[in-house]
Design a protein around this motif. Sequence first.
Motif, mmCIF file in Angstrom:
data_model
loop_
_atom_site.group_PDB
_atom_site.id
_atom_site.type_symbol
_atom_site.label_atom_id
_atom_site.label_comp_id
_atom_site.label_asym_id
_atom_site.label_seq_id
_atom_site.Cartn_x
_atom_site.Cartn_y
_atom_site.Cartn_z
ATOM 1 N N ARG A 139 -11.009 -17.782 -3.129
ATOM 2 C CA ARG A 139 -10.313 -19.072 -3.236
ATOM 3 C C ARG A 139 -11.310 -20.215 -3.362
ATOM 4 N N ALA A 140 -12.369 -20.193 -2.552
ATOM 5 C CA ALA A 140 -13.382 -21.253 -2.577
ATOM 6 C C ALA A 140 -14.073 -21.315 -3.943
ATOM 7 N N ILE A 141 -14.404 -20.162 -4.488
ATOM 8 C CA ILE A 141 -15.067 -20.113 -5.797
ATOM 9 C C ILE A 141 -14.132 -20.635 -6.883
ATOM 10 N N LYS A 142 -12.870 -20.233 -6.808
ATOM 11 C CA LYS A 142 -11.886 -20.679 -7.804
ATOM 12 C C LYS A 142 -11.656 -22.194 -7.713
ATOM 13 N N LEU A 143 -11.533 -22.716 -6.500
ATOM 14 C CA LEU A 143 -11.348 -24.161 -6.330
ATOM 15 C C LEU A 143 -12.541 -24.937 -6.876
ATOM 16 N N THR A 165 -21.764 -26.201 -7.619
ATOM 17 C CA THR A 165 -20.738 -25.236 -7.244
ATOM 18 C C THR A 165 -21.041 -24.603 -5.882
ATOM 19 N N SER A 166 -22.313 -24.374 -5.563
ATOM 20 C CA SER A 166 -22.671 -23.825 -4.253
ATOM 21 C C SER A 166 -22.292 -24.788 -3.137
ATOM 22 N N PHE A 167 -22.538 -26.077 -3.352
ATOM 23 C CA PHE A 167 -22.141 -27.112 -2.392
ATOM 24 C C PHE A 167 -20.648 -27.002 -2.101
ATOM 25 N N ASP A 168 -19.843 -26.898 -3.166
ATOM 26 C CA ASP A 168 -18.391 -26.790 -3.000
ATOM 27 C C ASP A 168 -17.997 -25.544 -2.218
ATOM 28 N N VAL A 169 -18.547 -24.403 -2.617
ATOM 29 C CA VAL A 169 -18.170 -23.129 -1.991
ATOM 30 C C VAL A 169 -18.479 -23.153 -0.495
ATOM 31 N N LEU A 181 -22.886 -14.164 -0.338
ATOM 32 C CA LEU A 181 -22.539 -14.882 0.880
ATOM 33 C C LEU A 181 -22.746 -13.977 2.078
ATOM 34 N N LYS A 182 -23.190 -14.594 3.151
ATOM 35 C CA LYS A 182 -23.454 -13.841 4.367
ATOM 36 C C LYS A 182 -22.774 -14.549 5.522
ATOM 37 N N GLY A 183 -22.245 -13.776 6.438
ATOM 38 C CA GLY A 183 -21.610 -14.357 7.602
ATOM 39 C C GLY A 183 -20.853 -13.295 8.383
ATOM 40 N N GLU A 184 -20.255 -13.718 9.465
ATOM 41 C CA GLU A 184 -19.486 -12.817 10.314
ATOM 42 C C GLU A 184 -18.033 -12.785 9.850
ATOM 43 N N ASN A 185 -17.575 -11.604 9.456
ATOM 44 C CA ASN A 185 -16.177 -11.383 9.074
ATOM 45 C C ASN A 185 -15.663 -12.374 8.041
ATOM 46 N N LEU A 186 -16.457 -12.632 7.021
ATOM 47 C CA LEU A 186 -15.994 -13.526 5.957
ATOM 48 C C LEU A 186 -14.780 -12.896 5.271
ATOM 49 N N ASP A 187 -13.758 -13.698 5.061
ATOM 50 C CA ASP A 187 -12.521 -13.239 4.435
ATOM 51 C C ASP A 187 -12.687 -13.272 2.913
ATOM 52 N N LYS A 188 -12.563 -12.095 2.298
ATOM 53 C CA LYS A 188 -12.733 -11.954 0.851
ATOM 54 C C LYS A 188 -11.826 -12.917 0.086
ATOM 55 N N ASP A 189 -10.588 -13.045 0.522
ATOM 56 C CA ASP A 189 -9.633 -13.928 -0.155
ATOM 57 C C ASP A 189 -10.049 -15.393 -0.047
ATOM 58 N N GLN A 190 -10.599 -15.783 1.107
ATOM 59 C CA GLN A 190 -11.062 -17.163 1.286
ATOM 60 C C GLN A 190 -12.277 -17.450 0.393
ATOM 61 N N ASP A 242 -18.592 -14.006 -9.973
ATOM 62 C CA ASP A 242 -18.248 -12.909 -9.079
ATOM 63 C C ASP A 242 -19.010 -13.135 -7.784
ATOM 64 N N PHE A 243 -18.802 -12.270 -6.803
ATOM 65 C CA PHE A 243 -19.458 -12.486 -5.515
ATOM 66 C C PHE A 243 -19.587 -11.178 -4.763
#
Length: 139
Positions: free
Chosen positions: A107-111, A52-56, A95-104, A132-133
């Motif tokens: 969506r990635a976790i759900k997919l 699942t981490s690979f997918d996300v 998850l860590k990053g610059e301005n990660l979009d919560k909705d994205q 959760d995240f």
Amino acid sequence: MKARVKWVENVCFIGESESNHSVILDGPEELGGRKLGMRPMEMLLIGMGGCTSFDVVTILKKSRQAISDCYAEIEATRADTVPKVFTKIHIHFVLKGENLDKDQVERAIKLSAEKYCSASIMLSKSVEITHDFEIKEGD
């Protein structure tokens, strides 16, 4: 896909993958294990977490998200009696990053959970799996 599991001694085994990787598996001490490797159920949980981490990560990168780190903290509950199957699994993504979009991220976790992660989808047929995240800023 093929794999081979070879008995070493007591309750210790070596698992070999078709892609030429090996892992040591060992049972609990009370059954003759010596803490030489992971227990098979731990390996199953880690395999699902890796899938699942690979997918996300892949989905977020394709969505042009500036992800710099991702880890999944996985907690499972098992039945009290034999067979001690998983009854619940919870995956907490960090998850860590610059301005990660919560909705994205959502969506990635759900997919992953519903469409792409073969391990999660297979396990979800008999186990309650929740997610959760949290997002941390920075690189």
